[in-house]
Design an enzyme around this catalytic site. Structure first.
Site, PDB file in Angstrom:
ATOM      1  N   ASP A  83       0.832  -1.195   0.000  1.00  0.00           N
ATOM      2  CA  ASP A  83       0.000   0.000   0.000  1.00  0.00           C
ATOM      3  C   ASP A  83       0.869   1.248   0.000  1.00  0.00           C
ATOM      4  O   ASP A  83       2.073   1.199   0.262  1.00  0.00           O
ATOM      5  CB  ASP A  83      -0.922   0.005   1.224  1.00  0.00           C
ATOM      6  CG  ASP A  83      -2.220   0.745   1.000  1.00  0.00           C
ATOM      7  OD1 ASP A  83      -2.326   1.488   0.009  1.00  0.00           O
ATOM      8  OD2 ASP A  83      -3.145   0.578   1.824  1.00  0.00           O
ATOM      9  N   LYS A  84       0.230   2.354  -0.284  1.00  0.00           N
ATOM     10  CA  LYS A  84       0.885   3.658  -0.324  1.00  0.00           C
ATOM     11  C   LYS A  84      -0.096   4.707   0.158  1.00  0.00           C
ATOM     12  O   LYS A  84      -1.310   4.578  -0.008  1.00  0.00           O
ATOM     13  CB  LYS A  84       1.350   3.950  -1.753  1.00  0.00           C
ATOM     14  CG  LYS A  84       1.683   5.408  -2.065  1.00  0.00           C
ATOM     15  CD  LYS A  84       0.506   6.109  -2.722  1.00  0.00           C
ATOM     16  CE  LYS A  84       0.776   7.589  -2.936  1.00  0.00           C
ATOM     17  NZ  LYS A  84      -0.479   8.295  -3.334  1.00  0.00           N
ATOM     18  N   HIS A  85       0.425   5.756   0.782  1.00  0.00           N
ATOM     19  CA  HIS A  85      -0.418   6.880   1.171  1.00  0.00           C
ATOM     20  C   HIS A  85       0.340   8.174   0.957  1.00  0.00           C
ATOM     21  O   HIS A  85       1.547   8.245   1.199  1.00  0.00           O
ATOM     22  CB  HIS A  85      -0.851   6.786   2.634  1.00  0.00           C
ATOM     23  CG  HIS A  85      -1.835   7.843   3.020  1.00  0.00           C
ATOM     24  ND1 HIS A  85      -3.183   7.695   2.852  1.00  0.00           N
ATOM     25  CD2 HIS A  85      -1.662   9.089   3.542  1.00  0.00           C
ATOM     26  CE1 HIS A  85      -3.808   8.783   3.256  1.00  0.00           C
ATOM     27  NE2 HIS A  85      -2.910   9.642   3.674  1.00  0.00           N
ATOM     28  N   SER A  86      -0.372   9.196   0.491  1.00  0.00           N
ATOM     29  CA  SER A  86       0.202  10.529   0.326  1.00  0.00           C
ATOM     30  C   SER A  86      -0.435  11.472   1.329  1.00  0.00           C
ATOM     31  O   SER A  86      -1.615  11.340   1.658  1.00  0.00           O
ATOM     32  CB  SER A  86      -0.062  11.035  -1.097  1.00  0.00           C
ATOM     33  OG  SER A  86       0.188  12.424  -1.174  1.00  0.00           O
ATOM     34  N   THR A 123      -8.228  10.775  -3.858  1.00  0.00           N
ATOM     35  CA  THR A 123      -8.308   9.659  -4.794  1.00  0.00           C
ATOM     36  C   THR A 123      -9.746   9.200  -5.007  1.00  0.00           C
ATOM     37  O   THR A 123     -10.153   8.884  -6.129  1.00  0.00           O
ATOM     38  CB  THR A 123      -7.441   8.494  -4.285  1.00  0.00           C
ATOM     39  OG1 THR A 123      -6.072   8.924  -4.217  1.00  0.00           O
ATOM     40  CG2 THR A 123      -7.528   7.291  -5.210  1.00  0.00           C
ATOM     41  N   ARG A 171     -12.044  17.332  10.055  1.00  0.00           N
ATOM     42  CA  ARG A 171     -10.736  17.974   9.898  1.00  0.00           C
ATOM     43  C   ARG A 171     -10.691  18.823   8.632  1.00  0.00           C
ATOM     44  O   ARG A 171     -10.057  19.886   8.606  1.00  0.00           O
ATOM     45  CB  ARG A 171      -9.627  16.923   9.835  1.00  0.00           C
ATOM     46  CG  ARG A 171      -9.295  16.255  11.151  1.00  0.00           C
ATOM     47  CD  ARG A 171      -8.374  15.060  10.935  1.00  0.00           C
ATOM     48  NE  ARG A 171      -7.155  15.452  10.246  1.00  0.00           N
ATOM     49  CZ  ARG A 171      -6.491  14.649   9.418  1.00  0.00           C
ATOM     50  NH1 ARG A 171      -6.940  13.446   9.142  1.00  0.00           N
ATOM     51  NH2 ARG A 171      -5.388  15.063   8.847  1.00  0.00           N
ATOM     52  N   SER A 186      -4.840   8.892  11.452  1.00  0.00           N
ATOM     53  CA  SER A 186      -5.753   8.661  10.338  1.00  0.00           C
ATOM     54  C   SER A 186      -5.137   7.713   9.319  1.00  0.00           C
ATOM     55  O   SER A 186      -5.766   6.739   8.876  1.00  0.00           O
ATOM     56  CB  SER A 186      -6.107   9.992   9.673  1.00  0.00           C
ATOM     57  OG  SER A 186      -6.910   9.793   8.531  1.00  0.00           O
ATOM     58  N   LYS A 190      -6.233   3.393   8.981  1.00  0.00           N
ATOM     59  CA  LYS A 190      -6.809   2.833   7.753  1.00  0.00           C
ATOM     60  C   LYS A 190      -5.932   1.727   7.183  1.00  0.00           C
ATOM     61  O   LYS A 190      -6.437   0.699   6.712  1.00  0.00           O
ATOM     62  CB  LYS A 190      -6.994   3.943   6.707  1.00  0.00           C
ATOM     63  CG  LYS A 190      -8.111   4.921   7.022  1.00  0.00           C
ATOM     64  CD  LYS A 190      -8.465   5.775   5.823  1.00  0.00           C
ATOM     65  CE  LYS A 190      -7.423   6.820   5.491  1.00  0.00           C
ATOM     66  NZ  LYS A 190      -7.450   7.962   6.420  1.00  0.00           N
ATOM     67  N   LYS A 191      -4.625   1.939   7.189  1.00  0.00           N
ATOM     68  CA  LYS A 191      -3.742   0.941   6.595  1.00  0.00           C
ATOM     69  C   LYS A 191      -3.694  -0.329   7.440  1.00  0.00           C
ATOM     70  O   LYS A 191      -3.639  -1.443   6.901  1.00  0.00           O
ATOM     71  CB  LYS A 191      -2.340   1.530   6.411  1.00  0.00           C
ATOM     72  CG  LYS A 191      -2.312   2.757   5.510  1.00  0.00           C
ATOM     73  CD  LYS A 191      -3.065   2.545   4.196  1.00  0.00           C
ATOM     74  CE  LYS A 191      -3.029   3.766   3.304  1.00  0.00           C
ATOM     75  NZ  LYS A 191      -3.814   3.585   2.065  1.00  0.00           N
TER      76      LYS A 191
END
Length: 444
Positions: A83-86, A123, A171, A186, A190-191
């Protein structure tokens, strides 16, 4: 939870107290089950913004958010979950390109994504440009898509991390988007709930980022690594440049079109392509799918050029309710704005600076983002063919093309877009697109 108890927890944090695990579970439960009002959630978020959280608090709050709903397990899959998050950028379509790339290389990507925050894009908003795409499938359908296709980009839904979903929305409209502890909780909740084994966190740096400064970004990286330590999640952090758009478009359908072009090995988005390939290669190594970075790089480039990643994306869209021929006929499914306005450069020279935050706000003002909870998104509006920092332009050459619904909206946007660019005779120093973070304990 009664109002008095909620007020006591908010007061404790407001006054600088430290909340223990049971108190933080009560906060997450109250947010998740609806017993806390939006006003109480906002007050808690602002108290954290003011007083902060210790690392143990942040870890316990992360776990409490995770446990507010269902947690996914993928032990039966034949490959790693990646997975990835920005932290939020403008023109950042990496997730849309990365997930099918990883799936085409043998990874599994149950990507739990979010909506736009403030001036940055989301996204899920981009995917909802596609009629029929279900961003909130049930757990059974999500599992079926991940197992069958290899990737699914979805939202939290009612079952997954419901407390964070409400907190995230509050937020967005209460100036607490950039609170580091809330960002960490946050993202990781989720991850962890999504069952990822390896995660790359892409922290944006630059005037268009949620955390523009290098010091704040490095602090967030260390908080993220410290909070994740001891969990089942392997985390690496990369810093990437947000002193210009990552791609050349900003706006939901426009960004999705750009990703579709890249998946078909077309288009002019070298920064978006390069960063996505870099993150994909790193994740293949983290997941044990490649023996080294050179091998990983070859595999992800081949997955893109061969059409294998495009095929995975098409299958994902179809499996989640979208059209079966989106890649072949994008114009049949993606809305276009009626008014398209070219913003020409007033002088010749190099683009010395870009106010990316201002450009993101232009998209919001056009209707492509939210200024209050529940606001509808106009997927068609935004900016296209935006020039980048360092580009050489001639007087009259387009700096960007505004896509708007009305002429007055385009008029208003044009003034803001003009002000967002500074042209100078000399080219600015070249900044790296990315830099991997070396944790403090590795440097000691």
């Amino acid at each position: 939870m009664n109002a008095q108890h909620a007020a006591g927890l908010i007061r404790c944090k407001r006054d600088g107290g430290e909340l223990d695990a049971s108190a933080l579970r009560a906060v997450a439960q109250g947010i998740g089950d609806g017993s806390w009002s939006e006003g109480q959630i906002a007050a808690f978020a602002m108290a954290v913004a003011w007083r902060g959280m210790s690392t143990p608090e942040c870890r316990q709050f992360t776990l409490a958010l995770r446990d507010s709903g269902h947690c996914l397990r993928w032990d039966d899959l034949p490959g790693p979950t990646l997975d990835k998050h920005s932290t939020g950028g403008v023109g950042d379509g990496v997730s849309l390109l990365l997930a099918p790339l990883l799936a085409a290389c043998g990874g599994y990507v149950p990507m739990i994504s979010g909506r736009g925050l403030g001036h940055t894009g989301g996204t899920l908003d981009k995917l909802e440009s596609v009629a029929g795409y279900d961003v909130h499938p049930g757990m059974a359908r999500l599992r079926q898509v991940v197992e069958g296709v290899g990737c699914a980009i979805v939202g939290q839904g009612d079952e997954l991390v419901p407390a964070d979903r409400r907190l995230y929305a509050v937020r967005d409209v209460t100036a607490t988007v950039d609170v580091a502890e809330l960002m960490v909780a946050s993202i990781l909740s989720k991850k962890l709930a999504g069952g990822a084994q390896a995660l790359v966190l892409d922290i944006k740096i630059g005037n268009g980022a949620q955390l523009p400064g290098v010091a704040a970004a490095r602090d967030l990286a260390e908080r993220m690594l410290a909070t994740a330590r001891g969990t089942s999640l392997d985390v690496r952090v990369v810093f990437s440049d947000m002193d210009q758009l990552l791609g050349r478009e900003a706006g939901n359908a426009l960004e999705l079109r750009a990703v579709l072009d890249l998946l078909r090995d077309r288009g002019d988005n070298p920064r978006l392509r390069a960063l996505t390939l870099e993150l994909a290669a790193e994740l293949l190594c983290m997941g044990g799918l490649s023996r080294d970075r050179a091998d990983a790089g070859r595999r992800v480039r081949a997955a893109l050029s061969s059409g294998a990643a495009a095929e995975r994306f098409a299958r994902m869209v179809s499996a989640l309710g979208g059209p079966t021929d989106l890649l072949e006929r994008p114009d049949a499914y993606l809305e276009s704005a009626l008014v398209q306005r070219v913003v020409p450069a007033s002088a010749s020279g190099h683009v010395a600076a870009v106010d990316v935050r201002a450009l993101g706000q232009v998209v919001v003002d056009l209707g492509g983002g939210r200024t209050h909870l529940g606001q509808a998104i106009d997927h068609a509006v935004g900016l296209a063919e935006v020039v980048g920092r360092g580009d050489l332009v001639d007087a009259g050459q387009p700096l960007a093309i505004i896509h708007a619904r009305t002429v007055p909206a385009a008029d208003k946007a044009e003034a803001s877009v003009r002000q967002a660019f500074r042209i100078a005779p000399e080219a600015p120093p070249c900044a790296p697109l990315w830099q991997w973070h070396a944790p403090m304990e590795q440097m000691a």
